[in-house]
Design a protein around this motif. Structure first.
Motif, PDB file in Angstrom:
ATOM      1  N   GLY A  30       0.739  -1.103  -0.092  1.00 36.32           N
ATOM      2  CA  GLY A  30      -0.108  -0.065   0.089  1.00 36.32           C
ATOM      3  C   GLY A  30       1.012   1.249   0.023  1.00 36.32           C
ATOM      4  O   GLY A  30       0.605   2.381  -0.704  1.00 36.32           O
ATOM      5  N   ALA A  31       1.757   1.207   0.666  1.00 36.68           N
ATOM      6  CA  ALA A  31       2.698   2.517   1.017  1.00 36.68           C
ATOM      7  C   ALA A  31       3.608   2.517  -0.399  1.00 36.68           C
ATOM      8  O   ALA A  31       4.087   3.845  -0.799  1.00 36.68           O
ATOM      9  CB  ALA A  31       3.861   2.190   2.090  1.00 36.68           C
ATOM     10  N   LEU A  32       4.053   1.568  -1.118  1.00 34.68           N
ATOM     11  CA  LEU A  32       4.688   1.636  -2.228  1.00 34.68           C
ATOM     12  C   LEU A  32       4.255   2.020  -3.394  1.00 34.68           C
ATOM     13  O   LEU A  32       5.025   2.413  -4.375  1.00 34.68           O
ATOM     14  CB  LEU A  32       5.743   0.375  -2.263  1.00 34.68           C
ATOM     15  N   GLN A  33       3.081   1.541  -3.820  1.00 31.16           N
ATOM     16  CA  GLN A  33       2.550   1.815  -4.925  1.00 31.16           C
ATOM     17  C   GLN A  33       2.203   3.393  -5.223  1.00 31.16           C
ATOM     18  O   GLN A  33       1.948   4.058  -4.027  1.00 31.16           O
ATOM     19  CB  GLN A  33       1.098   0.896  -5.148  1.00 31.16           C
ATOM     20  N   LYS A  34       2.066   3.629  -6.463  1.00 32.17           N
ATOM     21  CA  LYS A  34       1.539   4.996  -6.732  1.00 32.17           C
ATOM     22  C   LYS A  34       0.235   5.464  -6.413  1.00 32.17           C
ATOM     23  O   LYS A  34       0.117   6.536  -5.749  1.00 32.17           O
ATOM     24  CB  LYS A  34       1.811   5.300  -8.201  1.00 32.17           C
ATOM     25  N   ARG A  35      -0.658   4.465  -6.546  1.00 33.10           N
ATOM     26  CA  ARG A  35      -2.042   4.660  -6.188  1.00 33.10           C
ATOM     27  C   ARG A  35      -2.486   3.779  -5.360  1.00 33.10           C
ATOM     28  O   ARG A  35      -2.168   2.454  -5.487  1.00 33.10           O
ATOM     29  CB  ARG A  35      -2.878   4.924  -7.239  1.00 33.10           C
ATOM     30  N   PHE A  36      -3.685   3.924  -4.424  1.00 31.88           N
ATOM     31  CA  PHE A  36      -4.240   2.670  -3.688  1.00 31.88           C
ATOM     32  C   PHE A  36      -4.804   1.603  -4.888  1.00 31.88           C
ATOM     33  O   PHE A  36      -4.416   0.479  -4.360  1.00 31.88           O
ATOM     34  CB  PHE A  36      -5.393   3.368  -2.974  1.00 31.88           C
ATOM     35  N   ILE A  37      -5.203   1.876  -5.755  1.00 35.44           N
ATOM     36  CA  ILE A  37      -5.744   0.930  -6.634  1.00 35.44           C
ATOM     37  C   ILE A  37      -4.763  -0.039  -7.198  1.00 35.44           C
ATOM     38  O   ILE A  37      -5.018  -0.998  -7.422  1.00 35.44           O
ATOM     39  CB  ILE A  37      -6.740   1.559  -8.046  1.00 35.44           C
ATOM     40  N   HIS A  38      -3.614   0.526  -7.132  1.00 36.07           N
ATOM     41  CA  HIS A  38      -2.340  -0.355  -7.516  1.00 36.07           C
ATOM     42  C   HIS A  38      -2.295  -1.681  -6.631  1.00 36.07           C
ATOM     43  O   HIS A  38      -1.443  -2.609  -6.663  1.00 36.07           O
ATOM     44  CB  HIS A  38      -1.095   0.416  -8.147  1.00 36.07           C
ATOM     45  N   ALA A  39      -2.426  -1.275  -5.370  1.00 33.76           N
ATOM     46  CA  ALA A  39      -2.454  -2.163  -4.237  1.00 33.76           C
ATOM     47  C   ALA A  39      -3.858  -3.412  -4.216  1.00 33.76           C
ATOM     48  O   ALA A  39      -3.554  -4.055  -3.382  1.00 33.76           O
ATOM     49  CB  ALA A  39      -2.133  -1.491  -2.962  1.00 33.76           C
ATOM     50  N   LEU A  40      -4.591  -3.267  -5.031  1.00 30.36           N
ATOM     51  CA  LEU A  40      -5.889  -3.813  -4.883  1.00 30.36           C
ATOM     52  C   LEU A  40      -5.574  -5.552  -5.126  1.00 30.36           C
ATOM     53  O   LEU A  40      -6.024  -6.247  -4.346  1.00 30.36           O
ATOM     54  CB  LEU A  40      -7.032  -3.555  -5.906  1.00 30.36           C
ATOM     55  N   PRO A  41      -4.520  -5.954  -5.894  1.00 32.44           N
ATOM     56  CA  PRO A  41      -4.151  -7.316  -6.239  1.00 32.44           C
ATOM     57  C   PRO A  41      -3.744  -7.901  -4.805  1.00 32.44           C
ATOM     58  O   PRO A  41      -4.370  -8.935  -4.531  1.00 32.44           O
ATOM     59  CB  PRO A  41      -2.928  -7.091  -7.200  1.00 32.44           C
ATOM     60  N   VAL A  42      -2.847  -7.355  -3.810  1.00 34.01           N
ATOM     61  CA  VAL A  42      -2.624  -7.840  -2.424  1.00 34.01           C
ATOM     62  C   VAL A  42      -3.670  -7.690  -1.709  1.00 34.01           C
ATOM     63  O   VAL A  42      -3.829  -8.582  -1.161  1.00 34.01           O
ATOM     64  CB  VAL A  42      -1.413  -7.116  -1.983  1.00 34.01           C
ATOM     65  N   VAL A  43      -4.606  -6.757  -1.832  1.00 36.12           N
ATOM     66  CA  VAL A  43      -5.614  -6.605  -0.894  1.00 36.12           C
ATOM     67  C   VAL A  43      -6.727  -7.765  -1.028  1.00 36.12           C
ATOM     68  O   VAL A  43      -7.202  -8.678  -0.187  1.00 36.12           O
ATOM     69  CB  VAL A  43      -6.310  -5.375  -0.881  1.00 36.12           C
ATOM     70  N   LEU A  44      -7.019  -8.238  -2.401  1.00 35.18           N
ATOM     71  CA  LEU A  44      -8.135  -8.979  -2.929  1.00 35.18           C
ATOM     72  C   LEU A  44      -7.525 -10.428  -2.769  1.00 35.18           C
ATOM     73  O   LEU A  44      -8.435 -11.266  -2.220  1.00 35.18           O
ATOM     74  CB  LEU A  44      -8.440  -8.785  -4.514  1.00 35.18           C
ATOM     75  N   THR A  45      -6.136 -10.643  -2.908  1.00 37.98           N
ATOM     76  CA  THR A  45      -5.724 -11.983  -2.756  1.00 37.98           C
ATOM     77  C   THR A  45      -5.695 -12.416  -1.234  1.00 37.98           C
ATOM     78  O   THR A  45      -5.834 -13.505  -1.006  1.00 37.98           O
ATOM     79  CB  THR A  45      -4.153 -11.911  -3.317  1.00 37.98           C
ATOM     80  N   ALA A  46      -4.937 -11.407  -0.569  1.00 40.50           N
ATOM     81  CA  ALA A  46      -5.019 -11.723   0.854  1.00 40.50           C
ATOM     82  C   ALA A  46      -6.565 -11.940   1.433  1.00 40.50           C
ATOM     83  O   ALA A  46      -6.511 -12.981   2.418  1.00 40.50           O
ATOM     84  CB  ALA A  46      -4.422 -10.656   1.799  1.00 40.50           C
ATOM     85  N   SER A  47      -7.328 -11.249   1.177  1.00 40.51           N
ATOM     86  CA  SER A  47      -8.706 -11.324   1.525  1.00 40.51           C
ATOM     87  C   SER A  47      -9.468 -12.735   1.163  1.00 40.51           C
ATOM     88  O   SER A  47      -9.993 -13.375   1.979  1.00 40.51           O
ATOM     89  CB  SER A  47      -9.696 -10.218   1.258  1.00 40.51           C
ATOM     90  N   LEU A  48      -9.166 -12.861  -0.196  1.00 44.67           N
ATOM     91  CA  LEU A  48      -9.640 -14.275  -0.662  1.00 44.67           C
ATOM     92  C   LEU A  48      -8.921 -15.412   0.039  1.00 44.67           C
ATOM     93  O   LEU A  48      -9.545 -16.472   0.394  1.00 44.67           O
ATOM     94  CB  LEU A  48      -9.371 -14.465  -2.254  1.00 44.67           C
ATOM     95  N   CYS A  49      -7.750 -15.346   0.162  1.00 46.75           N
ATOM     96  CA  CYS A  49      -7.120 -16.648   0.998  1.00 46.75           C
ATOM     97  C   CYS A  49      -7.572 -16.868   2.204  1.00 46.75           C
ATOM     98  O   CYS A  49      -7.587 -17.891   2.640  1.00 46.75           O
ATOM     99  CB  CYS A  49      -5.561 -16.288   0.925  1.00 46.75           C
ATOM    100  N   ASP A  50      -7.856 -15.567   2.946  1.00 47.03           N
ATOM    101  CA  ASP A  50      -8.270 -15.852   4.303  1.00 47.03           C
ATOM    102  C   ASP A  50      -9.753 -16.345   4.301  1.00 47.03           C
ATOM    103  O   ASP A  50     -10.171 -17.111   5.174  1.00 47.03           O
ATOM    104  CB  ASP A  50      -8.215 -14.307   5.007  1.00 47.03           C
ATOM    105  N   THR A  51     -10.418 -15.861   3.187  1.00 45.96           N
ATOM    106  CA  THR A  51     -11.773 -16.533   3.128  1.00 45.96           C
ATOM    107  C   THR A  51     -11.753 -17.870   2.893  1.00 45.96           C
ATOM    108  O   THR A  51     -12.567 -18.538   3.503  1.00 45.96           O
ATOM    109  CB  THR A  51     -12.620 -15.620   1.870  1.00 45.96           C
TER     110      THR A  51
END
Length: 207
Positions: A30-51
């Motif tokens: 989240g901190a390294l990407q230019k925009r929040f939307i660019h960090a969505l792959p990691v957010v979605l993957t982590a959330s789906l894996c936890d699901t």
């Protein structure tokens, strides 16, 4: 049903809150990407894996799978390799705001984000066993609609948490104009990853 939902929400929040490799990686991206939307792959993957893990824990499937010594050995070995490489990559990353530093920092493409987020979520038997031992066991007291409410609440926490964590990371990245904070955080992140790999190594050789 409300009690079951509240129980699941509080329990999952308590499990996901402590600093760990998964949280560190999501915040970092989240901190390294230019925009929040660019960090969505990691957010979605982590959330789906936890699901997936929570669902399997409630169904009791993950306990059966992890009872296999061969599977646990393969899982541990893969996890050690992934975490060691992730630690090395994170340690070498150079956050900043000039073009050269940005290029060096943006090493995690969407594909890499997905692969690495999945690895820290699914290749850590200890995290899986925590899910099975706490969420899976706690779900046994519920049936029918109450069990569904408990499960959904636990899953909801993951989605809210990882989205918020990446957002806070993006905000921190914007404030850190010099990149000094993120350089320090990257070193800490790398040490956390190597520490987790080392801990998994002791489990591999001392089952």
């Amino acid at each position: 049903m409300a009690a079951a939902f509240t129980h699941g929400f509080i329990l999952a929040f308590g499990l996901i809150l402590p600093l760990g490799v998964q949280n560190v990686f999501v915040f970092n991206q989240g901190a390294l990407q230019k925009r929040f939307i660019h960090a969505l792959p990691v957010v979605l993957t982590a959330s789906l894996c936890d699901t997936l893990l929570i669902t399997l824990a409630v169904l009791g499937v993950s306990f059966v799978v992890l009872s296999s010594f061969l599977f646990k050995t393969i899982l541990l070995s893969a996890g050690i390799l992934f975490l060691s490489y992730m630690g090395w990559t994170t340690w070498r990353s150079i956050p900043g705001h000039d073009e050269e530093k940005k290029k060096a920092a943006e090493i995690f493409t969407p594909r890499k984000q997905i692969a690495f987020a999945a690895s820290v979520s699914l290749l850590n038997p200890h995290a899986i066993m925590d899910t099975v031992g706490v969420i899976g066991t706690s779900s046994l007291q519920y049936d029918g609609v109450e069990k569904v409410a408990f499960t959904l609440a636990s899953i909801l926490v993951s989605w809210i948490w990882f989205t918020g964590l990446a957002a806070v990371g993006r905000f921190t990245g914007e404030l850190d104009q010099t990149g000094r904070f993120m350089r320090i955080f990257n070193k800490i992140s790398a040490l956390v990853m190597w520490g987790a790999a080392g801990y998994m190594g002791t489990s591999l050789f001392n089952p």
